[in-house]
Design a protein around this motif. Structure first.
Motif, PDB file in Angstrom:
ATOM      1  N   MET A   6       0.876  -1.174   0.000  1.00  0.00           N
ATOM      2  CA  MET A   6       0.000   0.000   0.000  1.00  0.00           C
ATOM      3  C   MET A   6       0.916   1.227   0.000  1.00  0.00           C
ATOM      4  N   LYS A   7       0.498   2.279  -0.726  1.00  0.00           N
ATOM      5  CA  LYS A   7       1.302   3.515  -0.709  1.00  0.00           C
ATOM      6  C   LYS A   7       0.397   4.700  -0.398  1.00  0.00           C
ATOM      7  N   PHE A   8       0.842   5.557   0.502  1.00  0.00           N
ATOM      8  CA  PHE A   8       0.061   6.748   0.843  1.00  0.00           C
ATOM      9  C   PHE A   8       0.877   7.997   0.543  1.00  0.00           C
ATOM     10  N   GLY A   9       0.301   8.881  -0.258  1.00  0.00           N
ATOM     11  CA  GLY A   9       0.992  10.116  -0.663  1.00  0.00           C
ATOM     12  C   GLY A   9       0.912  11.199   0.402  1.00  0.00           C
ATOM     13  N   GLY A  10       1.516  12.351   0.089  1.00  0.00           N
ATOM     14  CA  GLY A  10       1.674  13.441   1.050  1.00  0.00           C
ATOM     15  C   GLY A  10       0.382  13.932   1.685  1.00  0.00           C
ATOM     16  N   THR A  11      -0.684  14.104   0.886  1.00  0.00           N
ATOM     17  CA  THR A  11      -1.928  14.626   1.477  1.00  0.00           C
ATOM     18  C   THR A  11      -2.564  13.580   2.390  1.00  0.00           C
ATOM     19  N   SER A  12      -2.283  12.314   2.121  1.00  0.00           N
ATOM     20  CA  SER A  12      -2.868  11.242   2.934  1.00  0.00           C
ATOM     21  C   SER A  12      -2.230  11.158   4.319  1.00  0.00           C
ATOM     22  N   SER A 153       7.884   8.297  -4.418  1.00  0.00           N
ATOM     23  CA  SER A 153       7.351   7.253  -3.522  1.00  0.00           C
ATOM     24  C   SER A 153       6.474   6.258  -4.277  1.00  0.00           C
ATOM     25  N   ASP A 154       5.853   6.693  -5.367  1.00  0.00           N
ATOM     26  CA  ASP A 154       5.079   5.738  -6.188  1.00  0.00           C
ATOM     27  C   ASP A 154       6.017   4.632  -6.665  1.00  0.00           C
ATOM     28  N   THR A 155       7.197   5.052  -7.104  1.00  0.00           N
ATOM     29  CA  THR A 155       8.174   4.097  -7.641  1.00  0.00           C
ATOM     30  C   THR A 155       8.684   3.182  -6.532  1.00  0.00           C
ATOM     31  N   TYR A 172      -2.677   4.811  -2.754  1.00  0.00           N
ATOM     32  CA  TYR A 172      -3.729   5.675  -2.202  1.00  0.00           C
ATOM     33  C   TYR A 172      -3.307   7.128  -2.333  1.00  0.00           C
ATOM     34  N   THR A 173      -4.227   7.975  -2.843  1.00  0.00           N
ATOM     35  CA  THR A 173      -3.886   9.375  -3.046  1.00  0.00           C
ATOM     36  C   THR A 173      -5.095  10.259  -2.750  1.00  0.00           C
ATOM     37  N   ASP A 174      -5.072  11.503  -3.247  1.00  0.00           N
ATOM     38  CA  ASP A 174      -6.182  12.414  -2.927  1.00  0.00           C
ATOM     39  C   ASP A 174      -7.262  12.431  -4.007  1.00  0.00           C
ATOM     40  N   VAL A 175      -7.141  11.586  -5.025  1.00  0.00           N
ATOM     41  CA  VAL A 175      -8.210  11.419  -6.014  1.00  0.00           C
ATOM     42  C   VAL A 175      -8.554   9.933  -6.064  1.00  0.00           C
ATOM     43  N   GLY A 177      -8.807   7.806  -8.378  1.00  0.00           N
ATOM     44  CA  GLY A 177      -8.362   7.017  -9.518  1.00  0.00           C
ATOM     45  C   GLY A 177      -7.690   7.895 -10.551  1.00  0.00           C
ATOM     46  N   VAL A 178      -7.406   7.285 -11.685  1.00  0.00           N
ATOM     47  CA  VAL A 178      -6.830   8.032 -12.797  1.00  0.00           C
ATOM     48  C   VAL A 178      -8.001   8.577 -13.616  1.00  0.00           C
ATOM     49  N   TYR A 179      -7.961   9.853 -13.900  1.00  0.00           N
ATOM     50  CA  TYR A 179      -9.043  10.511 -14.626  1.00  0.00           C
ATOM     51  C   TYR A 179      -8.631  10.766 -16.076  1.00  0.00           C
ATOM     52  N   THR A 180      -9.644  11.081 -16.894  1.00  0.00           N
ATOM     53  CA  THR A 180      -9.395  11.377 -18.305  1.00  0.00           C
ATOM     54  C   THR A 180      -8.488  12.600 -18.466  1.00  0.00           C
ATOM     55  N   THR A 181      -8.520  13.489 -17.484  1.00  0.00           N
ATOM     56  CA  THR A 181      -7.514  14.549 -17.391  1.00  0.00           C
ATOM     57  C   THR A 181      -7.461  14.976 -15.939  1.00  0.00           C
ATOM     58  N   ASP A 182      -6.540  15.861 -15.597  1.00  0.00           N
ATOM     59  CA  ASP A 182      -6.404  16.299 -14.209  1.00  0.00           C
ATOM     60  C   ASP A 182      -7.736  16.874 -13.724  1.00  0.00           C
ATOM     61  N   PRO A 183      -8.376  16.248 -12.718  1.00  0.00           N
ATOM     62  CA  PRO A 183      -9.675  16.757 -12.252  1.00  0.00           C
ATOM     63  C   PRO A 183      -9.595  18.184 -11.704  1.00  0.00           C
ATOM     64  N   ARG A 184      -8.394  18.669 -11.436  1.00  0.00           N
ATOM     65  CA  ARG A 184      -8.287  20.061 -10.969  1.00  0.00           C
ATOM     66  C   ARG A 184      -8.506  21.053 -12.109  1.00  0.00           C
ATOM     67  N   ILE A 185      -8.376  20.590 -13.337  1.00  0.00           N
ATOM     68  CA  ILE A 185      -8.520  21.480 -14.489  1.00  0.00           C
ATOM     69  C   ILE A 185      -9.966  21.539 -14.951  1.00  0.00           C
ATOM     70  N   GLU A 202       2.395   7.000 -20.942  1.00  0.00           N
ATOM     71  CA  GLU A 202       2.380   8.270 -21.686  1.00  0.00           C
ATOM     72  C   GLU A 202       1.786   9.384 -20.826  1.00  0.00           C
ATOM     73  N   MET A 203       0.648   9.093 -20.185  1.00  0.00           N
ATOM     74  CA  MET A 203      -0.005  10.112 -19.349  1.00  0.00           C
ATOM     75  C   MET A 203       0.988  10.633 -18.301  1.00  0.00           C
ATOM     76  N   ALA A 204       1.673   9.701 -17.635  1.00  0.00           N
ATOM     77  CA  ALA A 204       2.592  10.092 -16.561  1.00  0.00           C
ATOM     78  C   ALA A 204       3.768  10.885 -17.124  1.00  0.00           C
ATOM     79  N   LYS A 209       0.627  13.889 -12.934  1.00  0.00           N
ATOM     80  CA  LYS A 209       1.536  13.485 -11.867  1.00  0.00           C
ATOM     81  C   LYS A 209       0.914  12.511 -10.872  1.00  0.00           C
ATOM     82  N   VAL A 210      -0.231  11.950 -11.238  1.00  0.00           N
ATOM     83  CA  VAL A 210      -0.869  10.996 -10.334  1.00  0.00           C
ATOM     84  C   VAL A 210       0.019   9.768 -10.075  1.00  0.00           C
ATOM     85  N   LEU A 211       0.857   9.398 -11.033  1.00  0.00           N
ATOM     86  CA  LEU A 211       1.866   8.349 -10.813  1.00  0.00           C
ATOM     87  C   LEU A 211       3.196   8.807 -11.392  1.00  0.00           C
TER      88      LEU A 211
HETATM   89  P1  ADP Z   1       0.311  12.035  -3.849  1.00  0.00           P
HETATM   90  O1  ADP Z   1       0.806  13.059  -2.909  1.00  0.00           O
HETATM   91  O2  ADP Z   1      -0.731  11.149  -3.255  1.00  0.00           O
HETATM   92  O3  ADP Z   1       1.408  11.259  -4.510  1.00  0.00           O
HETATM   93  P2  ADP Z   1       0.040  13.683  -6.209  1.00  0.00           P
HETATM   94  O4  ADP Z   1      -0.300  15.098  -5.930  1.00  0.00           O
HETATM   95  O5  ADP Z   1       1.432  13.342  -6.531  1.00  0.00           O
HETATM   96  O6  ADP Z   1      -0.489  12.819  -4.971  1.00  0.00           O
HETATM   97  O7  ADP Z   1      -0.886  13.126  -7.391  1.00  0.00           O
HETATM   98  C1  ADP Z   1      -2.288  13.263  -7.314  1.00  0.00           C
HETATM   99  C2  ADP Z   1      -2.734  14.462  -8.125  1.00  0.00           C
HETATM  100  O8  ADP Z   1      -2.451  14.235  -9.492  1.00  0.00           O
HETATM  101  C3  ADP Z   1      -4.211  14.746  -8.102  1.00  0.00           C
HETATM  102  O9  ADP Z   1      -4.588  15.530  -6.994  1.00  0.00           O
HETATM  103  C4  ADP Z   1      -4.464  15.427  -9.426  1.00  0.00           C
HETATM  104  O10 ADP Z   1      -4.605  16.827  -9.308  1.00  0.00           O
HETATM  105  C5  ADP Z   1      -3.217  15.152 -10.246  1.00  0.00           C
HETATM  106  N1  ADP Z   1      -3.518  14.588 -11.562  1.00  0.00           N
HETATM  107  C6  ADP Z   1      -3.004  15.033 -12.740  1.00  0.00           C
HETATM  108  N2  ADP Z   1      -3.508  14.354 -13.760  1.00  0.00           N
HETATM  109  C7  ADP Z   1      -4.355  13.433 -13.262  1.00  0.00           C
HETATM  110  C8  ADP Z   1      -5.191  12.425 -13.835  1.00  0.00           C
HETATM  111  N3  ADP Z   1      -5.226  12.221 -15.154  1.00  0.00           N
HETATM  112  N4  ADP Z   1      -5.939  11.668 -13.005  1.00  0.00           N
HETATM  113  C9  ADP Z   1      -5.908  11.861 -11.667  1.00  0.00           C
HETATM  114  N5  ADP Z   1      -5.144  12.801 -11.066  1.00  0.00           N
HETATM  115  C10 ADP Z   1      -4.376  13.584 -11.844  1.00  0.00           C
END
Ligand code: ADP
Ligand code: ASP
Ligand code: MG
Length: 407
Positions: A6-12, A153-155, A172-175, A177-185, A202-204, A209-211
């Motif tokens: 299991m992996k937990f990112g900074g916001t977690s 840390s993902d790696t 585990y992160t703050d979204v 799953g992986v979205y069609t684009t950054d949900p913040r946009i 390719e996405m990464a 930056k989700v992974l």
């Molecule tokens: P963590 O600290 O858990 O590693 P990151 O901030 O590194 O989290 O990655 C999660 C963030 O990646 C999300 O909050 C989101 O804004 C961003 N992000 C960019 N593109 C995508 C995408 N296609 N799907 C999901 N999240 C994305």
């Protein structure tokens, strides 16, 4: 019984309540009878704070000492999580990079994992103890602390999962799953149930930056089943990384990525002769510049032409310096640069079978009055360089034109 990473990112793990919440999620897996290795990032914002301290002290820092400083954020959270687990009655111990050991290359600040001998971790797991691992860090030659690059840390998590042959690696992160684009946009971004390894790669690498890109490479190589999930809503579904064959509906475009912080450099009126590209990119490589997109025009008189390329904005000053030092050998007439560029990319394995995908992108951007300065393509992606101020507009327009918006 399964083995789970299991992996937990900074916001977690941003504060003690969140660390307690993470401990509960880990305990749930332990109570199911699973062996668990947990990888944690530093508390949100902590790594940025450490990087700033270093830069404020001396921007010409020694990367080995940079790593010693920035690795400390993860040391704190892995100790705290082990304590939080103990408080819930779960046996746990912390592991720093050198204690596994997570062996890496000597490229400090962006080291590559070379191997994780599984013995220490397995002995821990087999004794019924949760291994709480500091992400992002490893150990390089001379027993120096190394780090894996931002988002590393993902790696760490995927490499640990591969080493211990985990049945699953949950990121585990703050979204959720992986979205069609950054949900913040755009709020119209949609979570994907599944994404093919190739698309995620390719996405990464194109900015999502989700992974971290390297984590996807390792998952692909070692066939690690990876899921991306929300720490705050773990039952929301998540996204599974899978093989291309497991995706039934292959849309031409499945995702849109962007990367700000791009810079563009143009060399005007360079001699059109063999060896000119080597004369330009040799000094840039020596200076450690990561050149990305490149375009060179065909000269109209067979004598002189122009060449444009991009690099990360943070490397622009060093790139210009390297080119100016090589000015005589290259023989350009003028050099121009623009630090406010962004790269927008459309990605999809279905693109291979669908003609006209790129054309639709160009048309959409032109209708919005957005000028494209560089284009690059590969089998499953098209990237364009545009002024940074248009990132949101471009992503939203493309998201809708490729029918990715939520219904
Ligand atoms: P963590 O600290 O858990 O590693 P990151 O901030 O590194 O989290 O990655 C999660 C963030 O990646 C999300 O909050 C989101 O804004 C961003 N992000 C960019 N593109 C995508 C995408 N296609 N799907 C999901 N999240 C994305
Ligand atoms: N803490 C590191 C960073 O902020 C590593 C990570 O979070 O994955 O880049
Ligand atoms: Mg991250």
């Amino acid at each position: 019984m399964a083995k789970i990473a299991m992996k937990f990112g900074g916001t977690s793990v941003a504060d003690l309540d969140r660390i307690r919440n993470v401990a509960k999620l880990v305990k749930k897996e332990v109570d199911r009878g699973n062996q668990v290795a947990v990888v944690v990032s530093a508390m949100a914002g902590e790594t940025n704070k450490l990087v700033k301290l270093i830069n404020d002290l001396d921007p010409q820092y020694d990367p080995k000492e940079y790593d010693t400083v920035v690795a400390s954020g993860e040391q704190v959270t892995c100790g705290l999580l082990a304590i939080a687990l103990g408080a819930l009655g779960v046996k746990a111990r912390s592991f720093l990079g050198w204690q596994m050991p997570m062996k890496t290359s000597n490229m400090h600040a962006s080291a590559r994992i070379e191997g994780v001998p599984p013995e220490n971790l397995n002995a821990c797991l087999e004794s019924g103890t949760v291994a709480v691992i500091a992400g992002f860090q490893g150990v390089a030659e001379g027993e120096r602390i190394s780090t894996l690059g931002r988002g590393g840390s993902d790696t760490s998590a995927v490499a640990v999962a591969a080493a211990i042959k985990a049945d699953l690696c949950d990121i585990y992160t703050d979204v959720d799953g992986v979205y069609t684009t950054d949900p913040r946009i755009t709020s119209k971004a949609r979570r994907m149930e599944k994404i093919a390894f190739e698309e995620m790669l390719e996405m990464a690498s194109l900015g999502a930056k989700v992974l971290q890109t390297r984590s996807v490479e390792i998952a692909m190589q070692h066939r690690v089943p990876v899921r991306v999930l929300s720490t705050f809503d773990p039952d929301a579904g998540g996204t599974l990384l899978c093989d291309e064959e497991d995706i039934v509906e292959k849309k031409p475009v499945t995702g849109i990525a962007y990367s700000r912080d791009e810079a563009k450099i143009s060399l005007m009126k360079i001699p059109d002769r063999p060896g000119i590209a080597a004369a330009i990119f040799g000094p840039l490589a020596d200076a450690g510049i990561n050149v990305d997109m490149i375009v060179q025009n065909v000269s109209d008189d067979g004598k002189r032409t122009d060449l444009t390329f991009t690099c990360p904005r943070t490397e622009l000053a060093r790139a210009l310096k390297a080119l100016e030092e090589a000015a005589e050998a290259i023989g350009y007439r003028e050099i121009t640069s623009d630090a406010n560029m962004a790269k927008i990319s459309i990605i999809g394995i279905g693109m291979r079978a669908h003609p006209g995908v790129a054309q639709k992108m160009f048309k959409t951007l032109s209708e919005k009055g957005i000028n494209i300065s560089v284009i690059s393509t590969s089998e499953i992606k098209v990237s364009v360089l545009i002024p940074e101020e248009y990132v949101e507009l471009a992503v939203r327009a493309l998201h809708s034109v490729y029918e990715l918006d939520v219904a």
